[in-house]
Write an enzyme that holds these catalytic residues in place. Sequence first.
Site, PDB file in Angstrom:
ATOM      1  N   ASN A   9      40.652 -28.610  26.090  1.00  0.00           N
ATOM      2  CA  ASN A   9      40.872 -29.728  25.165  1.00  0.00           C
ATOM      3  C   ASN A   9      39.873 -29.543  24.023  1.00  0.00           C
ATOM      4  O   ASN A   9      38.695 -29.831  24.181  1.00  0.00           O
ATOM      5  CB  ASN A   9      40.640 -31.050  25.910  1.00  0.00           C
ATOM      6  CG  ASN A   9      40.666 -32.251  24.975  1.00  0.00           C
ATOM      7  OD1 ASN A   9      41.071 -32.136  23.812  1.00  0.00           O
ATOM      8  ND2 ASN A   9      40.250 -33.406  25.472  1.00  0.00           N
ATOM      9  N   LYS A  11      39.616 -31.085  21.284  1.00  0.00           N
ATOM     10  CA  LYS A  11      39.261 -32.322  20.553  1.00  0.00           C
ATOM     11  C   LYS A  11      39.307 -32.041  19.043  1.00  0.00           C
ATOM     12  O   LYS A  11      40.119 -31.239  18.601  1.00  0.00           O
ATOM     13  CB  LYS A  11      37.911 -32.849  21.035  1.00  0.00           C
ATOM     14  CG  LYS A  11      37.858 -32.935  22.565  1.00  0.00           C
ATOM     15  CD  LYS A  11      36.700 -33.698  23.096  1.00  0.00           C
ATOM     16  CE  LYS A  11      36.777 -33.698  24.631  1.00  0.00           C
ATOM     17  NZ  LYS A  11      35.744 -34.490  25.262  1.00  0.00           N
ATOM     18  N   HIS A  94      43.643 -39.920  27.482  1.00  0.00           N
ATOM     19  CA  HIS A  94      42.260 -39.421  27.528  1.00  0.00           C
ATOM     20  C   HIS A  94      41.300 -40.593  27.308  1.00  0.00           C
ATOM     21  O   HIS A  94      41.589 -41.501  26.533  1.00  0.00           O
ATOM     22  CB  HIS A  94      42.056 -38.344  26.460  1.00  0.00           C
ATOM     23  CG  HIS A  94      40.752 -37.644  26.607  1.00  0.00           C
ATOM     24  ND1 HIS A  94      39.577 -38.175  26.127  1.00  0.00           N
ATOM     25  CD2 HIS A  94      40.425 -36.483  27.231  1.00  0.00           C
ATOM     26  CE1 HIS A  94      38.579 -37.356  26.434  1.00  0.00           C
ATOM     27  NE2 HIS A  94      39.063 -36.321  27.103  1.00  0.00           N
ATOM     28  N   GLU A  96      38.736 -40.909  25.573  1.00  0.00           N
ATOM     29  CA  GLU A  96      38.372 -41.159  24.159  1.00  0.00           C
ATOM     30  C   GLU A  96      39.475 -41.940  23.454  1.00  0.00           C
ATOM     31  O   GLU A  96      39.201 -42.758  22.572  1.00  0.00           O
ATOM     32  CB  GLU A  96      38.064 -39.824  23.453  1.00  0.00           C
ATOM     33  CG  GLU A  96      36.713 -39.278  23.898  1.00  0.00           C
ATOM     34  CD  GLU A  96      36.578 -37.766  23.864  1.00  0.00           C
ATOM     35  OE1 GLU A  96      37.363 -37.094  23.176  1.00  0.00           O
ATOM     36  OE2 GLU A  96      35.663 -37.255  24.554  1.00  0.00           O
ATOM     37  N   GLU A 166      38.901 -37.586  35.144  1.00  0.00           N
ATOM     38  CA  GLU A 166      37.767 -37.308  34.270  1.00  0.00           C
ATOM     39  C   GLU A 166      36.816 -38.501  34.283  1.00  0.00           C
ATOM     40  O   GLU A 166      37.003 -39.457  33.519  1.00  0.00           O
ATOM     41  CB  GLU A 166      38.244 -37.072  32.839  1.00  0.00           C
ATOM     42  CG  GLU A 166      39.191 -35.892  32.693  1.00  0.00           C
ATOM     43  CD  GLU A 166      39.161 -35.347  31.262  1.00  0.00           C
ATOM     44  OE1 GLU A 166      38.801 -34.179  31.116  1.00  0.00           O
ATOM     45  OE2 GLU A 166      39.467 -36.086  30.328  1.00  0.00           O
ATOM     46  N   GLY A 172      31.310 -34.578  28.305  1.00  0.00           N
ATOM     47  CA  GLY A 172      30.448 -34.201  27.180  1.00  0.00           C
ATOM     48  C   GLY A 172      28.974 -34.514  27.407  1.00  0.00           C
ATOM     49  O   GLY A 172      28.170 -34.435  26.486  1.00  0.00           O
ATOM     50  N   SER A 211      32.335 -31.945  31.779  1.00  0.00           N
ATOM     51  CA  SER A 211      31.273 -30.931  31.804  1.00  0.00           C
ATOM     52  C   SER A 211      31.557 -29.751  32.732  1.00  0.00           C
ATOM     53  O   SER A 211      30.643 -29.220  33.367  1.00  0.00           O
ATOM     54  CB  SER A 211      29.923 -31.579  32.126  1.00  0.00           C
ATOM     55  OG  SER A 211      29.585 -32.525  31.122  1.00  0.00           O
TER      56      SER A 211
HETATM   57  P1  PGA Z   1      33.838 -31.824  28.411  1.00  0.00           P
HETATM   58  O1  PGA Z   1      35.162 -32.666  28.020  1.00  0.00           O
HETATM   59  O2  PGA Z   1      34.288 -30.626  29.198  1.00  0.00           O
HETATM   60  O3  PGA Z   1      33.218 -31.446  27.092  1.00  0.00           O
HETATM   61  O4  PGA Z   1      32.980 -32.742  29.218  1.00  0.00           O
HETATM   62  C1  PGA Z   1      36.235 -32.800  28.922  1.00  0.00           C
HETATM   63  C2  PGA Z   1      37.332 -33.665  28.342  1.00  0.00           C
HETATM   64  O5  PGA Z   1      37.017 -34.613  27.622  1.00  0.00           O
HETATM   65  O6  PGA Z   1      38.527 -33.409  28.573  1.00  0.00           O
END
Ligand code: PGA
Length: 252
Positions: A9, A11, A94, A96, A166, A172, A211
């Site tokens: 992903n 982003k 997601h 976010e 998640e 992140g 992560s």
């Molecule tokens: P990350 O993000 O691997 O940077 O923690 C995962 C995601 O948001 O799908």
Amino acid sequence: MRSFYLVGNWKMNHQLESIDHFFRDLNLPLKKEGLYLGIAPQALHIEKLISKSSSWDLRIGGQNCSSYSNGAYTGEISPASLKNIGCDFVIVGHSERRSLFNETHEVINKKLHKALEEGLRVIFCLGENLEEREKGETERVLAEQLENGLQGILEKHLSQLVLAYEPVWAIGTGKTATASQAQESHSFIRNFCREKLGPECDSLSILYGGSVKPENFESLLREEDIDGGLVGGASLKGEDFSALSKIAFSLA
Ligand code: PGA
């Protein structure tokens, strides 16, 4: 049989030049039955990725889509158009999108239905935040997201559905859930789906996200109910994505 997934992903990252660097450094394993590799770039970069990825067994998808197929919805991304330009999947729900763009269960559910109707594979994300985990509410939150987000899903669409657990506190932040913490939630999610949607859910792929990196991916994948990763930061560099893909290949 469940498929193993590695989905990047991206982003709102990368520009045209850095995408070229990514592909210069990419070295993916050969095609393997039951292994699915994908990347979701920004919508503006989807066509470039589709042409760049043609020499690899790599699918391209959207990070979000509208709950409408077409019409007067300025600024939206049509799931019909994602399918039409060659996307295989779309990410829906997601964290976010939920927290920064106020997407409710209802909106997410509508997007899921529309994307499935348009023939896209849907990666449906869910997960608790830190406060919810600390209060011991993880299972309640996951149940609520599943109950509302998947409401009305038809049996014929189950084969297009992929789930991604998640935990928001791990996205992140560099803090990964331990393999056993993740397994506990994955097993809860699978049992919940099996009860609500039927025994077909034994073959549902449930990805872990938060992560993930080459150093922790293998121990996560070795858990019974973890069928892959949805990866943000560690999917941005060709070398890292290649390293993750080799781990998925060796266990698929
Ligand atoms: P990350 O993000 O691997 O940077 O923690 C995962 C995601 O948001 O799908």
